[in-house]
Design a protein around this motif. Structure first.
Motif, PDB file in Angstrom:
ATOM      1  N   ARG A 156       0.872  -1.188   0.000  1.00 45.78           N
ATOM      2  CA  ARG A 156       0.000   0.000   0.000  1.00 45.78           C
ATOM      3  C   ARG A 156       0.905   1.233   0.000  1.00 45.78           C
ATOM      4  O   ARG A 156       1.581   1.503   0.992  1.00 45.78           O
ATOM      5  CB  ARG A 156      -0.900  -0.014   1.230  1.00 45.78           C
ATOM      6  CG  ARG A 156      -1.811  -1.256   1.322  1.00 45.78           C
ATOM      7  CD  ARG A 156      -2.366  -1.439   2.713  1.00 45.78           C
ATOM      8  NE  ARG A 156      -1.292  -1.672   3.689  1.00 45.78           N
ATOM      9  CZ  ARG A 156      -1.491  -1.771   5.007  1.00 45.78           C
ATOM     10  NH1 ARG A 156      -2.707  -1.647   5.506  1.00 45.78           N
ATOM     11  NH2 ARG A 156      -0.462  -1.969   5.815  1.00 45.78           N
ATOM     12  N   SER A 207       1.364   5.418  -1.040  1.00 49.49           N
ATOM     13  CA  SER A 207       0.828   6.711  -1.471  1.00 49.49           C
ATOM     14  C   SER A 207       1.847   7.401  -2.377  1.00 49.49           C
ATOM     15  O   SER A 207       3.017   7.523  -2.025  1.00 49.49           O
ATOM     16  CB  SER A 207       0.517   7.611  -0.280  1.00 49.49           C
ATOM     17  OG  SER A 207       0.133   8.899  -0.750  1.00 49.49           O
ATOM     18  N   GLU A 255      -0.717  13.528  -4.325  1.00 46.15           N
ATOM     19  CA  GLU A 255      -1.992  13.901  -4.935  1.00 46.15           C
ATOM     20  C   GLU A 255      -1.922  13.955  -6.460  1.00 46.15           C
ATOM     21  O   GLU A 255      -0.872  14.257  -7.027  1.00 46.15           O
ATOM     22  CB  GLU A 255      -2.422  15.282  -4.438  1.00 46.15           C
ATOM     23  CG  GLU A 255      -2.826  15.328  -2.985  1.00 46.15           C
ATOM     24  CD  GLU A 255      -3.334  16.707  -2.605  1.00 46.15           C
ATOM     25  OE1 GLU A 255      -4.465  16.784  -2.092  1.00 46.15           O
ATOM     26  OE2 GLU A 255      -2.613  17.686  -2.823  1.00 46.15           O
ATOM     27  N   GLU A 311       1.506   1.280 -11.430  1.00 43.98           N
ATOM     28  CA  GLU A 311       0.539   1.401 -10.336  1.00 43.98           C
ATOM     29  C   GLU A 311      -0.304   0.146 -10.164  1.00 43.98           C
ATOM     30  O   GLU A 311      -0.829  -0.113  -9.080  1.00 43.98           O
ATOM     31  CB  GLU A 311      -0.344   2.634 -10.580  1.00 43.98           C
ATOM     32  CG  GLU A 311       0.369   3.924 -10.191  1.00 43.98           C
ATOM     33  CD  GLU A 311      -0.140   5.134 -10.927  1.00 43.98           C
ATOM     34  OE1 GLU A 311      -0.944   5.882 -10.348  1.00 43.98           O
ATOM     35  OE2 GLU A 311       0.280   5.342 -12.088  1.00 43.98           O
ATOM     36  N   LYS A 315      -0.671  -1.216  -4.427  1.00 46.21           N
ATOM     37  CA  LYS A 315      -2.009  -0.752  -4.021  1.00 46.21           C
ATOM     38  C   LYS A 315      -1.880   0.758  -3.797  1.00 46.21           C
ATOM     39  O   LYS A 315      -1.545   1.206  -2.704  1.00 46.21           O
ATOM     40  CB  LYS A 315      -2.452  -1.470  -2.748  1.00 46.21           C
ATOM     41  CG  LYS A 315      -2.613  -2.981  -2.952  1.00 46.21           C
ATOM     42  CD  LYS A 315      -2.857  -3.695  -1.641  1.00 46.21           C
ATOM     43  CE  LYS A 315      -2.941  -5.207  -1.862  1.00 46.21           C
ATOM     44  NZ  LYS A 315      -3.017  -5.953  -0.584  1.00 46.21           N
ATOM     45  N   GLU A 352      -2.353   4.797  -3.358  1.00 47.16           N
ATOM     46  CA  GLU A 352      -3.206   5.832  -2.778  1.00 47.16           C
ATOM     47  C   GLU A 352      -2.638   7.182  -3.197  1.00 47.16           C
ATOM     48  O   GLU A 352      -1.478   7.277  -3.609  1.00 47.16           O
ATOM     49  CB  GLU A 352      -3.268   5.703  -1.253  1.00 47.16           C
ATOM     50  CG  GLU A 352      -3.922   4.393  -0.801  1.00 47.16           C
ATOM     51  CD  GLU A 352      -4.375   4.433   0.644  1.00 47.16           C
ATOM     52  OE1 GLU A 352      -4.657   5.534   1.167  1.00 47.16           O
ATOM     53  OE2 GLU A 352      -4.452   3.351   1.259  1.00 47.16           O
ATOM     54  N   TYR A 353      -3.460   8.211  -3.096  1.00 49.28           N
ATOM     55  CA  TYR A 353      -3.067   9.520  -3.623  1.00 49.28           C
ATOM     56  C   TYR A 353      -3.396  10.612  -2.605  1.00 49.28           C
ATOM     57  O   TYR A 353      -4.387  11.335  -2.750  1.00 49.28           O
ATOM     58  CB  TYR A 353      -3.775   9.770  -4.962  1.00 49.28           C
ATOM     59  CG  TYR A 353      -3.545   8.655  -5.965  1.00 49.28           C
ATOM     60  CD1 TYR A 353      -2.399   8.638  -6.764  1.00 49.28           C
ATOM     61  CD2 TYR A 353      -4.450   7.604  -6.080  1.00 49.28           C
ATOM     62  CE1 TYR A 353      -2.165   7.604  -7.663  1.00 49.28           C
ATOM     63  CE2 TYR A 353      -4.231   6.567  -6.985  1.00 49.28           C
ATOM     64  CZ  TYR A 353      -3.086   6.571  -7.766  1.00 49.28           C
ATOM     65  OH  TYR A 353      -2.852   5.542  -8.659  1.00 49.28           O
ATOM     66  N   VAL A 354      -2.569  10.691  -1.570  1.00 48.80           N
ATOM     67  CA  VAL A 354      -2.778  11.693  -0.525  1.00 48.80           C
ATOM     68  C   VAL A 354      -1.471  12.453  -0.276  1.00 48.80           C
ATOM     69  O   VAL A 354      -0.387  11.993  -0.626  1.00 48.80           O
ATOM     70  CB  VAL A 354      -3.275  11.060   0.800  1.00 48.80           C
ATOM     71  CG1 VAL A 354      -4.630  10.393   0.605  1.00 48.80           C
ATOM     72  CG2 VAL A 354      -2.263  10.066   1.366  1.00 48.80           C
ATOM     73  N   ALA A 392      -0.300  10.912   4.475  1.00 44.82           N
ATOM     74  CA  ALA A 392       0.300   9.584   4.304  1.00 44.82           C
ATOM     75  C   ALA A 392       1.037   9.158   5.566  1.00 44.82           C
ATOM     76  O   ALA A 392       0.959   7.992   5.980  1.00 44.82           O
ATOM     77  CB  ALA A 392       1.257   9.598   3.113  1.00 44.82           C
ATOM     78  N   LYS A 451      -1.458   7.958   8.032  1.00 42.28           N
ATOM     79  CA  LYS A 451      -1.972   6.629   7.659  1.00 42.28           C
ATOM     80  C   LYS A 451      -0.935   5.545   7.947  1.00 42.28           C
ATOM     81  O   LYS A 451      -1.287   4.428   8.342  1.00 42.28           O
ATOM     82  CB  LYS A 451      -2.372   6.613   6.178  1.00 42.28           C
ATOM     83  CG  LYS A 451      -3.633   7.415   5.867  1.00 42.28           C
ATOM     84  CD  LYS A 451      -3.926   7.485   4.380  1.00 42.28           C
ATOM     85  CE  LYS A 451      -4.468   6.177   3.846  1.00 42.28           C
ATOM     86  NZ  LYS A 451      -5.855   5.910   4.268  1.00 42.28           N
ATOM     87  N   SER A 506      -2.346   1.752   8.172  1.00 39.91           N
ATOM     88  CA  SER A 506      -3.145   1.543   6.962  1.00 39.91           C
ATOM     89  C   SER A 506      -2.381   1.829   5.678  1.00 39.91           C
ATOM     90  O   SER A 506      -2.949   1.801   4.592  1.00 39.91           O
ATOM     91  CB  SER A 506      -4.423   2.382   7.016  1.00 39.91           C
ATOM     92  OG  SER A 506      -4.116   3.771   7.077  1.00 39.91           O
ATOM     93  N   LEU A 507      -1.071   2.094   5.804  1.00 40.83           N
ATOM     94  CA  LEU A 507      -0.239   2.372   4.637  1.00 40.83           C
ATOM     95  C   LEU A 507       1.156   1.817   4.898  1.00 40.83           C
ATOM     96  O   LEU A 507       1.656   1.864   6.021  1.00 40.83           O
ATOM     97  CB  LEU A 507      -0.166   3.895   4.409  1.00 40.83           C
ATOM     98  CG  LEU A 507       0.280   4.413   3.043  1.00 40.83           C
ATOM     99  CD1 LEU A 507      -0.747   4.050   1.963  1.00 40.83           C
ATOM    100  CD2 LEU A 507       0.435   5.938   3.084  1.00 40.83           C
TER     101      LEU A 507
END
Length: 325
Positions: free
Chosen positions: A144, A146, A149, A169, A173, A175-177, A182, A185, A190-191
Motif C-alpha cells: 500500500r 501513497s 496527490e 501502479e 495498491k 493511494e493519492y494523498v 500519508a 496513515k 493503513s499504509l
C-alpha cells in the motif's frame, strides 16, 4: 543687461532644462521591482526567497520581494503570464513546462522560461514503515503506497521511478494523498510506504520515525538510475545521510533541484545584475547564516540539473566567472 549676461542666462536656462529633463526621465523610469514567487509560508521556498530578496536588493534602483504562492506550478504560470518576474520551481516541473510534457501534457509549451540559478537539492524520499520490510523499490510490489496527490510533481516522479524498476501502479495498491496525511496513515498501520520530494530533514518524516514505529528510506540505486539520468536531465544523484531520520540508514537516492526561473522577456541587464548579486560575498554571508538550505546554495552547482535554457543575463555572468565557456 549686457550681451554677455544675456548669453550667460540663456546658457544657464538651457542647462537647467537639460537637468530637469534628465531628472524627469529618471523619475519616469523609476526603480526596477522584481517579484519572486515562492511557496507557502510554512515551507522552505518562502523563507529562502525572502532571504535572497533582502540580500540581492539594491534600493532604490533594484527591489526584490518574495511573494507567497502555491509553489512550482503556480510560479511557472505566474512567470509565463507576466504576473511574476520570477519564481522558484522544482527542476522537473520546469522541464515539463518548457517541453509541454509531464504535468503540462497537452498544454502550450512555456518556451520563454529561463533559468537564473539552480539553488539546492530536493531529495526524493521513498519512505517505508520498518514493519513493511521494504528494502528496495522492487519490494514495493503488492504494498500500500501513497504517490501524492493527482496533479503533483511528486506523483509524476514516482511513476517515472517505479517504471524504471519495472513496476506500474497496477503492481502496487496505490493511494493519492499528501505526505502529511500519508504519514498519519502509516502511523495507524493503513499504509506501507509513501513518496515525498523535498529538502531533508522534513518534519513529517522525522516525527514518524521518532514516534510511529520507525521508518526506512528505500534506496534508489542500480543501473536503472544511470538510464533514468540519461533520459531525464533534471535528476541528480543524491544521498540521505544515516541518522537524518531516527533509526534510518543512509540511502542513495535522486534529487531534483529547487531552481530560480524567469522569463526571456525580462531584460538581460536586470537578470545579469541579479545573478551577479546572488553570488556576491554579501549574499553568501546571508545564505550561510539565514537558513539551513542556504548553505547548500552554491555557485559551483548553479547550473546543475538545468531543464530549461539559461537567461542571457545569467549566461553572461556565468561566462565571466568561468562556469561556462
Amino acid at each position: 543687461m549686457t550681451e554677455f549676461s544675456r548669453r550667460g542666462l540663456a546658457r544657464l536656462a538651457a542647462g537647467l532644462s537639460i537637468v530637469a529633463i534628465g531628472a524627469t526621465a529618471a523619475l519616469a523610469q523609476g526603480p526596477t521591482f522584481f517579484r519572486i514567487g515562492t511557496g507557502g509560508t510554512a515551507g522552505t521556498y518562502y523563507p529562502v526567497g525572502g532571504m535572497i530578496a533582502n540580500a540581492v536588493s539594491s534600493p532604490p534602483n533594484l527591489i526584490l520581494t518574495a511573494q507567497a504562492s502555491n509553489g512550482s506550478v503556480a510560479n511557472i504560470n505566474g512567470v509565463v503570464s507576466g504576473q511574476l518576474e520570477s519564481g522558484f520551481t522544482q527542476a522537473d516541473v520546469a522541464a515539463w513546462a518548457y517541453t509541454g510534457t509531464g504535468l503540462f501534457e497537452g498544454k502550450p509549451k512555456a518556451e520563454d522560461l529561463r533559468l537564473i540559478a539552480n539553488l539546492y537539492p530536493e531529495s526524493i524520499h521513498f519512505v517505508a514503515a520498518k514493519s513493511a520490510n521494504v528494502k528496495s523499490i522492487a519490494d514495493l510490489k503488492g504494498k500500500r503506497v501513497s504517490l501524492d496527490e493527482p496533479g503533483s510533481g511528486t506523483l509524476v516522479d514516482a511513476r517515472i521511478i517505479l517504471k524504471a524498476f519495472g513496476l506500474t501502479e497496477a503492481d502496487i495498491k496505490p493511494e493519492y494523498v499528501k505526505p502529511n496525511q500519508a504519514a498519519d496513515k502509516m502511523r495507524d498501520g493503513s499504509l506501507d510506504a509513501f513518496v515525498f520530494v523535498g529538502g531533508y530533514p522534513t518534519s513529517a518524516i522525522a516525527e514518524l520515525a521518532a514516534t510511529g514505529g520507525g521508518v526506512d528510506i528505500i534506496p534508489i540505486m542500480g543501473p536503472q538510475v544511470d538510464e533514468l539520468r540519461k533520459q531525464y536531465s533534471f535528476f541528480a544523484e543524491d544521498e540521505i545521510p544515516a541518522g537524518t531520520y531516527k533509526g534510518a540508514d543512509a540511502a542513495k537516492t535522486l534529487a531534483v533541484g529547487a531552481q530560480w526561473v524567469t522569463s526571456a522577456k525580462v531584460s538581460a541587464d536586470t537578470v545579469y545584475a541579479i545573478t551577479k548579486a546572488l553570488w556576491a560575498d554579501k549574499t553568501r554571508a546571508a545564505l550561510d547564516a539565514g537558513h539551513a538550505k542556504g548553505k547548500m546554495i552554491r555557485k559551483e552547482t548553479a547550473l546543475a540539473g538545468a531543464g530549461v535554457p539559461l537567461h542571457p543575463g545569467a549566461e553572461k555572468f556565468y561566462k565571466e566567472v568561468g562556469l561556462i565557456k
